[in-house]
Design a protein around this motif. Structure first.
Motif, short mmCIF file in Angstrom:
data_model
loop_
_atom_site.label_atom_id
_atom_site.label_comp_id
_atom_site.label_asym_id
_atom_site.label_seq_id
_atom_site.Cartn_x
_atom_site.Cartn_y
_atom_site.Cartn_z
N LEU A 55 37.91 -12.41 -2.09
CA LEU A 55 38.16 -11.71 -3.36
C LEU A 55 39.03 -10.47 -3.14
CD1 LEU A 55 37.68 -11.06 -6.36
CD2 LEU A 55 35.51 -10.00 -5.71
N VAL A 56 38.65 -9.65 -2.15
CA VAL A 56 39.40 -8.42 -1.87
C VAL A 56 40.84 -8.75 -1.47
CG1 VAL A 56 39.57 -6.44 -0.29
CG2 VAL A 56 37.35 -7.10 -1.23
N THR A 57 40.99 -9.77 -0.61
CA THR A 57 42.33 -10.17 -0.15
C THR A 57 43.20 -10.60 -1.32
OG1 THR A 57 41.38 -10.95 1.94
CG2 THR A 57 43.59 -11.71 1.41
N ARG A 58 42.63 -11.43 -2.22
CA ARG A 58 43.42 -11.94 -3.35
C ARG A 58 43.81 -10.83 -4.32
NH1 ARG A 58 40.93 -17.97 -4.63
NH2 ARG A 58 40.91 -18.61 -2.46
N VAL A 59 42.87 -9.92 -4.59
CA VAL A 59 43.18 -8.83 -5.53
C VAL A 59 44.23 -7.90 -4.94
CG1 VAL A 59 42.24 -6.78 -6.69
CG2 VAL A 59 40.95 -8.91 -6.72
N LEU A 60 44.11 -7.58 -3.65
CA LEU A 60 45.11 -6.73 -2.99
C LEU A 60 46.49 -7.38 -3.02
CD1 LEU A 60 43.18 -5.33 0.12
CD2 LEU A 60 43.89 -4.07 -1.91
N LEU A 61 46.52 -8.70 -2.76
CA LEU A 61 47.80 -9.41 -2.79
C LEU A 61 48.39 -9.46 -4.19
CD1 LEU A 61 47.19 -12.38 -0.31
CD2 LEU A 61 48.60 -10.37 0.06
N LEU A 62 47.52 -9.58 -5.20
CA LEU A 62 48.01 -9.59 -6.59
C LEU A 62 48.68 -8.27 -6.94
CD1 LEU A 62 45.14 -11.42 -8.51
CD2 LEU A 62 47.51 -12.14 -8.37
N PHE A 63 48.12 -7.18 -6.43
CA PHE A 63 48.72 -5.88 -6.70
C PHE A 63 49.94 -5.61 -5.82
CE2 PHE A 63 44.60 -4.99 -8.74
CZ PHE A 63 45.07 -4.43 -9.93
N SER A 64 50.28 -6.56 -4.97
CA SER A 64 51.48 -6.45 -4.14
C SER A 64 52.45 -7.57 -4.51
CB SER A 64 51.11 -6.54 -2.66
OG SER A 64 50.11 -5.61 -2.33
N ILE A 65 52.54 -7.85 -5.81
CA ILE A 65 53.32 -9.01 -6.28
C ILE A 65 54.76 -8.98 -5.79
CG2 ILE A 65 54.28 -10.13 -8.34
CD1 ILE A 65 51.71 -9.44 -9.78
N LYS A 66 55.39 -7.82 -5.83
CA LYS A 66 56.80 -7.74 -5.42
C LYS A 66 56.96 -8.15 -3.96
CE LYS A 66 58.49 -4.37 -8.75
NZ LYS A 66 59.07 -3.04 -8.96
N TRP A 67 56.01 -7.68 -3.15
CA TRP A 67 56.07 -8.04 -1.73
C TRP A 67 55.82 -9.53 -1.55
CZ3 TRP A 67 52.00 -9.51 1.76
CH2 TRP A 67 52.42 -9.58 3.09
N ILE A 68 54.85 -10.08 -2.29
CA ILE A 68 54.54 -11.51 -2.21
C ILE A 68 55.76 -12.34 -2.58
CG2 ILE A 68 53.22 -13.39 -3.28
CD1 ILE A 68 51.63 -11.83 -1.31
N MET A 69 56.42 -11.95 -3.68
CA MET A 69 57.59 -12.72 -4.13
C MET A 69 58.73 -12.61 -3.13
SD MET A 69 56.29 -14.18 -6.58
CE MET A 69 57.69 -15.15 -7.09
N SER A 70 58.83 -11.46 -2.46
CA SER A 70 59.90 -11.32 -1.46
C SER A 70 59.66 -12.20 -0.25
CB SER A 70 60.03 -9.85 -1.03
OG SER A 70 58.93 -9.47 -0.23
N LEU A 71 58.40 -12.60 -0.05
CA LEU A 71 58.08 -13.49 1.07
C LEU A 71 58.71 -14.87 0.93
CD1 LEU A 71 54.30 -12.77 1.80
CD2 LEU A 71 56.25 -12.10 3.17
N THR A 72 59.12 -15.22 -0.30
CA THR A 72 59.73 -16.53 -0.52
C THR A 72 61.23 -16.52 -0.20
OG1 THR A 72 60.11 -16.04 -2.86
CG2 THR A 72 58.03 -17.11 -2.30
N GLU A 73 61.78 -15.33 0.07
CA GLU A 73 63.20 -15.23 0.42
C GLU A 73 63.38 -15.53 1.90
OE1 GLU A 73 65.76 -14.72 -1.64
OE2 GLU A 73 64.31 -14.78 -3.28
N PRO A 74 64.31 -16.44 2.26
CA PRO A 74 64.52 -16.77 3.68
C PRO A 74 64.96 -15.56 4.48
CG PRO A 74 65.62 -18.34 2.22
CD PRO A 74 65.17 -17.20 1.36
N PHE A 75 64.44 -15.41 5.69
CA PHE A 75 64.88 -14.30 6.54
C PHE A 75 65.23 -14.77 7.96
CE2 PHE A 75 60.45 -14.43 7.73
CZ PHE A 75 60.43 -14.03 9.06
N ILE A 76 64.97 -16.04 8.26
CA ILE A 76 65.34 -16.57 9.57
C ILE A 76 65.70 -18.05 9.44
CG2 ILE A 76 62.95 -17.17 10.19
CD1 ILE A 76 63.67 -16.50 13.10
N ASN A 77 66.72 -18.48 10.15
CA ASN A 77 67.12 -19.88 10.14
C ASN A 77 67.09 -20.40 11.58
OD1 ASN A 77 68.44 -22.41 9.94
ND2 ASN A 77 69.42 -21.73 8.04
#
Length: 254
Positions: A55-77
């Motif tokens: 529960l704590v992990t999910r709520v913390l991640l929800l409040f870090s939405i911008k960071w979560i969404m940036s995780l979907t951007e490729p950074f290594i090939n």
């Protein structure tokens, strides 16, 4: 307070809560199997703490939405790293932060499920030796936390893709975890009472690990197929257990 009279908000909350519960079933099974290796007096505490951490992990991640969404951007090939020119391979080997987390989490699930199946195949005596050697409360909680992060990431990205309001997301996660807290003990008892069900649950975790690893490399296995396979297997096992109970009942009546 206009949201109270908005039916769309309530529909979103209900739909997302159901999805969160479905996504959380994997988590409950994993927690049940790990906590089942602890002494009886610690098992309930481990299950509850594991779900509270989820529960704590999910709520913390929800409040870090911008960071979560940036995780979907490729950074290594990896294709560039290994000098691969094929465009198809290049697309598959282009990894984001989310991909890496799914890949590492998937490998961890595959490793953990395989070792647990191996211990079950060794028999009760060998399994007890392994439990005495390695199962401590803190190591169990650490393993639960690692998988909480992986499962939470999938859950949070699902929530962000479905709903715009952060309040609805948090409410859905809290309701889903409360439902899981209420049902965790029954699920854990059922899984641990029937060895065949435990083996089936470990096979599910192995399947989920393969799915997560494949998804990291842009190979999407539709969740519907996985859940259908699980549901069908559970139905067959349920019929098996019922048949065995009837057989035992007949034997005792003679």
């Amino acid at each position: 307070m206009e949201w109270i009279s908005d039916p769309q908000i309530w529909i979103s909350l209900l739909t997302l809560t159901v999805l969160e519960v479905v996504l959380g079933i994997d988590n409950i099974v994993f927690i049940s199997i790990l906590s089942g290796k602890l002494p009886a007096e610690q098992q309930k505490k481990a299950r509850q703490l594991g779900l509270i951490l989820a529960l704590v992990t999910r709520v913390l991640l929800l409040f870090s939405i911008k960071w979560i969404m940036s995780l979907t951007e490729p950074f290594i090939n990896l294709a560039t790293t290994f000098g691969i020119d094929n465009p198809d391979w290049s697309r598959y080997l282009e990894l984001s932060g989310r991909d890496l987390i799914l890949f590492i989490g998937g490998l961890f699930l595959i490793y953990k499920s395989t070792t647990e199946i191996h211990h079950k195949m060794d028999g009760p005596h060998d399994e007890q030796k392994v439990i005495k050697k390695s199962a401590t409360f803190m190591s169990t909680i650490f393993q639960i936390l690692v998988l909480d992060i992986v499962f939470s990431l999938d859950s949070v990205i699902t929530a962000v893709g479905m709903v715009d309001q952060i309040g609805v997301m948090v409410a859905a996660v809290i309701i889903a975890v409360l439902i899981m807290l209420l049902s965790a003990e029954q699920i854990s008892k059922f899984v641990n009472d029937y060895p065949s069900v435990k083996m089936l649950a470990l096979s599910f975790l192995l399947l989920i690990g393969v799915s997560l690893t494949a998804e990291a490399f842009d190979q999407h296995i539709p969740k519907g197929y996985i859940y259908f396979a699980m549901a069908f297997s559970v139905l067959v096992e349920f019929l098996n257990i019922k048949s065995e109970k009837k057989h035992l009942q007949k034997q005792s009546d003679k």
